[in-house]
Scaffold this motif. Structure first.
Motif, short mmCIF file in Angstrom:
data_model
loop_
_atom_site.label_atom_id
_atom_site.label_comp_id
_atom_site.label_asym_id
_atom_site.label_seq_id
_atom_site.Cartn_x
_atom_site.Cartn_y
_atom_site.Cartn_z
N LYS A 91 0.82 -1.25 0.08
CA LYS A 91 -0.12 0.05 0.11
C LYS A 91 0.86 1.30 0.06
O LYS A 91 0.53 2.23 -0.79
CB LYS A 91 -1.14 0.22 1.21
CG LYS A 91 -1.99 -0.99 1.07
CD LYS A 91 -3.14 -1.00 -0.04
CE LYS A 91 -3.94 -1.84 0.15
NZ LYS A 91 -4.99 -1.82 -1.02
N THR A 92 1.87 1.19 0.70
CA THR A 92 2.94 2.29 0.73
C THR A 92 3.38 2.72 -0.68
O THR A 92 3.49 3.84 -1.18
CB THR A 92 4.22 2.04 1.65
OG1 THR A 92 3.30 1.79 2.97
CG2 THR A 92 5.09 3.19 1.61
N ARG A 93 4.03 1.50 -1.47
CA ARG A 93 4.19 1.69 -2.55
C ARG A 93 3.21 2.25 -3.55
O ARG A 93 3.62 3.02 -4.47
CB ARG A 93 4.86 0.55 -3.16
CG ARG A 93 6.29 0.08 -2.54
CD ARG A 93 7.33 1.02 -2.88
NE ARG A 93 8.54 0.58 -2.02
CZ ARG A 93 8.67 1.10 -0.95
NH1 ARG A 93 7.91 1.74 -0.09
NH2 ARG A 93 9.94 0.52 -0.39
N GLU A 94 2.12 1.81 -3.29
CA GLU A 94 0.99 2.41 -4.23
C GLU A 94 0.72 3.79 -3.95
O GLU A 94 0.35 4.56 -4.81
CB GLU A 94 -0.38 1.44 -3.87
CG GLU A 94 -0.33 0.06 -4.34
CD GLU A 94 -1.65 -0.70 -3.99
OE1 GLU A 94 -2.46 -0.12 -3.50
OE2 GLU A 94 -1.58 -1.89 -4.53
N LEU A 95 0.70 4.15 -2.84
CA LEU A 95 0.42 5.57 -2.32
C LEU A 95 1.76 6.55 -2.92
O LEU A 95 1.18 7.43 -3.22
CB LEU A 95 0.22 5.55 -0.84
CG LEU A 95 -0.83 5.04 -0.33
CD1 LEU A 95 -0.90 5.45 1.20
CD2 LEU A 95 -2.15 6.03 -0.80
N GLU A 96 2.66 5.83 -2.72
CA GLU A 96 4.04 6.67 -3.52
C GLU A 96 3.90 6.76 -4.86
O GLU A 96 3.84 8.11 -5.56
CB GLU A 96 5.32 5.84 -3.05
CG GLU A 96 5.79 6.03 -1.75
CD GLU A 96 6.78 5.11 -1.46
OE1 GLU A 96 7.40 5.27 -0.28
OE2 GLU A 96 7.40 4.57 -2.48
N ARG A 97 3.46 5.88 -5.58
CA ARG A 97 3.16 5.91 -6.94
C ARG A 97 1.81 6.77 -7.40
O ARG A 97 2.14 7.69 -8.20
CB ARG A 97 2.85 4.43 -7.56
CG ARG A 97 4.06 3.64 -7.63
CD ARG A 97 3.76 2.48 -8.74
NE ARG A 97 3.00 1.56 -8.05
CZ ARG A 97 3.15 0.59 -7.36
NH1 ARG A 97 4.21 0.17 -6.92
NH2 ARG A 97 2.15 -0.41 -6.88
N LEU A 98 0.95 6.58 -6.65
CA LEU A 98 -0.14 7.64 -6.54
C LEU A 98 0.09 8.93 -6.55
O LEU A 98 -0.17 9.94 -7.10
CB LEU A 98 -1.54 6.98 -5.81
CG LEU A 98 -2.26 5.88 -6.43
CD1 LEU A 98 -3.07 5.45 -5.27
CD2 LEU A 98 -2.93 6.21 -7.76
N ASN A 99 0.82 9.01 -5.45
CA ASN A 99 1.48 10.53 -5.24
C ASN A 99 2.17 11.37 -6.27
O ASN A 99 1.98 12.42 -6.81
CB ASN A 99 1.97 10.59 -3.83
CG ASN A 99 1.34 10.40 -2.50
OD1 ASN A 99 0.08 10.86 -2.58
ND2 ASN A 99 1.90 9.98 -1.47
#
Length: 496
Positions: free
Chosen positions: A129-137
């Protein structure tokens, strides 16, 4: 939903333990990377993106603490989750040292598969989820810049960009939104409506209606975000709860970024909402499981303490043998219960584990159906059977080649009846007094389980009959956390 696999690094110098960890964790569906030493683990980390590191504290050359310190020195791995496994009793100082080195948790040996899987799963999902949020950010920042240029050139390009962005994040439990800071207009995509449990046809997106869907305890998060942007903050992230119209509470994490004009004023705020309810529930299940494991361990330790304190013998060697035998019996039933996730144990399996050292020359016969025992019943019967086998091997039918032992059982009306019948051994005389083993057997079966234990000291061999309930419907059933005290008290009375 399919997701990208993450890499789990397993570090241990013992191949057998590495194989055990692979077996326990294979059902998670992640990539398991093996390292048999600390140096090999460092080589893997330099070449591979690792989500979670499972490392043995005690290793030659480079132990778990030293390895953790070296990993944390590298900027890439300062936030990598590390779980220590320790086969020895970890002191508070060692535990504090581990946390200072960057450990997120400890797992004691023997490892409980469900607990280890739950911990690894939580940190794997957190990493994902952290990686997903980083990509989304990153994607969000890129698109905000693109949309600012598009606003100057063409409204059509803005719509096209918005459509692509909505399609990109609608693949998961995510939603996106825009808030025009000047006019107060809101725009939600399909994912945002889905997360909040409302439909575009019946729900008007405005500050009042959005606030009404927030959990009362989390409304201040919205006010705080507005204040942050008004004071110059350009990005904001927080966790919050929503209450859907049907009453269901969902956990979300929201990320927002501001778009400013040439004068530095906020003109638009865009954000992404991610539904993390399942992750929160997984954390709750993990905490519940951890408390249950702690409860089971305390019970087992309390019973072992009673055994050590109350066992009597005329010499040290006999005392050691008696204590080891009783604790080993407790350990065997603990293993059986662990394999069933503490759902229960088969009676035949308990008997087979206890008779293994004595089943020579066909002296022992078993007869009975498959009977599933509750965990507390299984523990008590395991210790009772151990005492019967030990006494028989010392003084009864199993002390001579000519002796025979018949163990039969039946289950009727939620009640188990087990018959222990010896024959062909030495001449039996009724004992003048009961030893600790017999007294503890009576105390545990009768007081702990609400059953009965009868002994018939026949000349041709002991005849023992045990009757115990298969369900715990009476007040005699100990409440959680009370078994240890009750067991100790009963054994204390038995030893008297």
């Amino acid at each position: 939903m399919d997701h990208e696999k993450v890499n789990i690094l397993l570090v241990d110098d013992q191949p057998a333990k590495l194989l055990a960890y692979e077996v326990i964790l294979k059902d998670l569906g992640e990539n398991l990377v093996i390292a048999s030493s600390g140096r090999e683990a460092l080589e893997v980390l330099l070449k591979t993106e690792i989500a979670v590191i499972l490392v043995d504290v005690c290793m030659p050359e480079l132990d778990g603490f030293e390895l953790a310190a070296m990993i944390r020195e590298h900027p890439r791995f300062q936030k990598t989750a590390m779980i220590f496994i320790s086969a020895i009793q970890v002191s508070d100082i060692d535990r504090l040292r581990g946390y200072e080195m960057g450990a997120v948790d400890y797992v004691p040996v023997p490892v409980v598969p469900e607990v280890l899987r739950a911990k690894i799963k939580v940190f794997s999902e957190l990493y994902r989820k952290t990686r997903e949020l980083e990509r989304l950010n990153q994607e969000l920042e890129d698109r905000v810049r693109a949309r600012t240029a598009e606003l100057e050139n063409s409204t059509a390009k803005l719509r096209e960009s918005e459509q692509r962005r909505s399609m990109a994040i609608a693949a998961g439990k995510m939603g996106s939104w825009d808030w025009d800071w000047i006019t107060g207009d809101w725009m939600w995509d399909e994912g945002q409506y889905r997360i909040f449990g409302v439909s575009p046809e019946s729900f008007e997106v405005n500050p009042a209606n959005v606030q009404a869907l927030l959990h009362p305890d989390d409304v201040d998060q919205l006010r705080k975000a507005i204040a942050e942007f008004n004071s110059g903050t350009r990005a904001y992230e927080t966790e919050f709860r929503i209450v859907r119209p049907d009453g269901e509470i969902r956990w979300c994490v929201g990320t927002a970024a501001a778009t400013i004009d040439a004068n530095g004023r906020v003109v638009r705020v865009s954000g992404v909402t991610v539904d993390i309810t399942e992750r929160k529930r997984a954390e709750e299940r993990q905490n519940l499981l951890a408390r249950e494991v702690d409860h089971r361990a305390k019970n087992a330790l309390a019973l072992a303490q009673s055994i050590v304190r109350l066992t009597r013998a005329d010499e040290v060697k006999a005392y050691v043998n008696a204590v080891e035998g009783r604790i080993n019996a407790l350990a065997r039933v603990h293993t059986i219960l662990s394999l069933s996730s503490w759902q229960g144990a088969e009676l035949s399996k308990l008997i087979e584990e206890e008779l293994a050292p004595y089943s020579l020359g066909g002296q022992i016969r078993l007869a009975g159906p498959e009977v599933q025992l509750l965990p507390a019943t299984a523990q008590t019967l395991a210790l009772a059977l151990h005492e019967l086998f030990t006494n028989s091997a010392k003084y009864g039918a199993l002390s001579t080649r000519s002796g025979r032992l018949m163990i039969a059982w039946k289950a009727e009306d939620d009640r188990l009846t087990l018959t222990w019948e010896e024959s062909g051994g030495p001449l039996v005389r009724t004992p003048k007094s009961r030893g600790f083993g017999t007294r503890s057997l009576l105390a545990s079966v009768e007081s702990q389980l609400g059953g009965q234990a009868q002994f018939d000291w026949r000349a041709e061999g002991l005849l023992c009959r045990l009757e115990v309930p298969l369900t715990r419907k009476t007040a005699a059933s100990p409440a959680p956390g009370k078994f240890d005290a009750a067991a100790a008290a009963e054994l204390q009375r038995a030893s008297g």
